[in-house]
Motif scaffolding. Sequence first.
Motif, PDB file in Angstrom:
ATOM      1  N   VAL A  28      29.448  21.027  49.486  1.00 50.77           N
ATOM      2  CA  VAL A  28      30.680  20.613  48.806  1.00 50.77           C
ATOM      3  C   VAL A  28      30.727  21.193  47.397  1.00 50.77           C
ATOM      4  O   VAL A  28      31.776  21.633  46.921  1.00 50.77           O
ATOM      5  CB  VAL A  28      30.789  19.069  48.766  1.00 50.77           C
ATOM      6  N   PHE A  29      29.574  21.205  46.724  1.00 50.02           N
ATOM      7  CA  PHE A  29      29.518  21.824  45.392  1.00 50.02           C
ATOM      8  C   PHE A  29      29.849  23.310  45.487  1.00 50.02           C
ATOM      9  O   PHE A  29      30.648  23.841  44.699  1.00 50.02           O
ATOM     10  CB  PHE A  29      28.124  21.645  44.778  1.00 50.02           C
ATOM     11  N   ALA A  30      29.245  23.998  46.467  1.00 49.52           N
ATOM     12  CA  ALA A  30      29.489  25.430  46.646  1.00 49.52           C
ATOM     13  C   ALA A  30      30.963  25.698  46.935  1.00 49.52           C
ATOM     14  O   ALA A  30      31.574  26.616  46.366  1.00 49.52           O
ATOM     15  CB  ALA A  30      28.615  25.970  47.781  1.00 49.52           C
ATOM     16  N   PHE A  31      31.551  24.879  47.802  1.00 45.05           N
ATOM     17  CA  PHE A  31      32.952  25.070  48.162  1.00 45.05           C
ATOM     18  C   PHE A  31      33.868  24.750  46.981  1.00 45.05           C
ATOM     19  O   PHE A  31      34.920  25.370  46.827  1.00 45.05           O
ATOM     20  CB  PHE A  31      33.305  24.182  49.359  1.00 45.05           C
ATOM     21  N   SER A  32      33.469  23.807  46.141  1.00 49.43           N
ATOM     22  CA  SER A  32      34.254  23.474  44.947  1.00 49.43           C
ATOM     23  C   SER A  32      34.307  24.658  43.983  1.00 49.43           C
ATOM     24  O   SER A  32      35.349  24.938  43.385  1.00 49.43           O
ATOM     25  CB  SER A  32      33.652  22.258  44.243  1.00 49.43           C
ATOM     26  N   VAL A  33      33.173  25.359  43.844  1.00 52.68           N
ATOM     27  CA  VAL A  33      33.140  26.556  43.001  1.00 52.68           C
ATOM     28  C   VAL A  33      34.087  27.609  43.575  1.00 52.68           C
ATOM     29  O   VAL A  33      34.861  28.247  42.846  1.00 52.68           O
ATOM     30  CB  VAL A  33      31.710  27.119  42.898  1.00 52.68           C
ATOM     31  N   PHE A  34      34.043  27.770  44.895  1.00 51.11           N
ATOM     32  CA  PHE A  34      34.950  28.722  45.543  1.00 51.11           C
ATOM     33  C   PHE A  34      36.411  28.344  45.307  1.00 51.11           C
ATOM     34  O   PHE A  34      37.240  29.202  44.965  1.00 51.11           O
ATOM     35  CB  PHE A  34      34.664  28.772  47.044  1.00 51.11           C
ATOM     36  N   LEU A  35      36.748  27.066  45.481  1.00 53.55           N
ATOM     37  CA  LEU A  35      38.129  26.616  45.305  1.00 53.55           C
ATOM     38  C   LEU A  35      38.612  26.836  43.880  1.00 53.55           C
ATOM     39  O   LEU A  35      39.766  27.211  43.655  1.00 53.55           O
ATOM     40  CB  LEU A  35      38.257  25.131  45.670  1.00 53.55           C
ATOM     41  N   TYR A  36      37.728  26.578  42.920  1.00 53.08           N
ATOM     42  CA  TYR A  36      38.110  26.778  41.518  1.00 53.08           C
ATOM     43  C   TYR A  36      38.484  28.231  41.272  1.00 53.08           C
ATOM     44  O   TYR A  36      39.463  28.531  40.583  1.00 53.08           O
ATOM     45  CB  TYR A  36      36.967  26.358  40.590  1.00 53.08           C
ATOM     46  N   GLY A  37      37.698  29.141  41.833  1.00 55.72           N
ATOM     47  CA  GLY A  37      38.033  30.555  41.708  1.00 55.72           C
ATOM     48  C   GLY A  37      39.247  30.939  42.534  1.00 55.72           C
ATOM     49  O   GLY A  37      40.049  31.793  42.134  1.00 55.72           O
TER      50      GLY A  37
END
Length: 264
Positions: free
Chosen positions: A40-49
């Motif tokens: 979820v943390f990894a995907f959150s970084v992706f979503l932010y970008g």
Amino acid sequence: MEYKSNTIKKSEQRVFLIISFFYPLSILYSLVPLRESYFVFAFSVFLYGFIQKKPSVILLIGLVLVFLFRREVFALSVLLVFLKYIFAKDNSINSKKFLLSVCILPVIVFIGDLISTKLLNISISPASLSSFRNYQQITYMDSGMTYPTVNWDTWLDLLIDLPGILVQFIYAPLPIIVHTDFYSSIAYLIDAIFMLILTLTLIIIWRRNDRNSLWWIVICIFLIVSSLFEYYLLGAIRHRYFITIMLFPIIAEGFVRKGRNYVS
């Protein structure tokens, strides 16, 4: 992009945090950190970008992190980046651009098939998806938590089964197409009830908003694809985790909007 005052933004953030605090699965994973929490943390970084107007280093870092934890999500994320930066502006997709994206859908599917075959050894075809699900179902049959076997020879076969599979994915472990003793997993049952409340809330606060169109498309794509690959009931609960969290900003925005309309 519609303007929002700092007061409105802060109100939405508070509502988002309150919903997140009461999300049963989030509470469970915060007590016992599993791989899904890190994903979820990894995907959150992706979503932010992803939501930025132009590609950035953060987007690249997010894609790398997603690749490390969930390769199937990475394959889909790459296709979504392609869709966003070619057809979207200000995180919205109008009808003309949507129709254009549908016209080149065969090209997108072809690229997706290449990525899926290389990373997952699964081609994008009804027969291939059917074989994958049925093999996993047989492997985990003794658990009593697997989905029924499917027989998808054509895309029509898949589309006929999709509504039931999708609803089962969203509301697992409730017995929809999978008959199981859902009372034996109280925590997961509470999470299913939370999902029902979330759905009802979305229906109540729904308002068409082009600014959120790309966000909704991303949610729907991940829901559909994840449900098609899912073969295990408890796995569905974990794998919908990151998608469910994507609904919270929309609900928070709707709550604040409804509150302002009520006061005014």
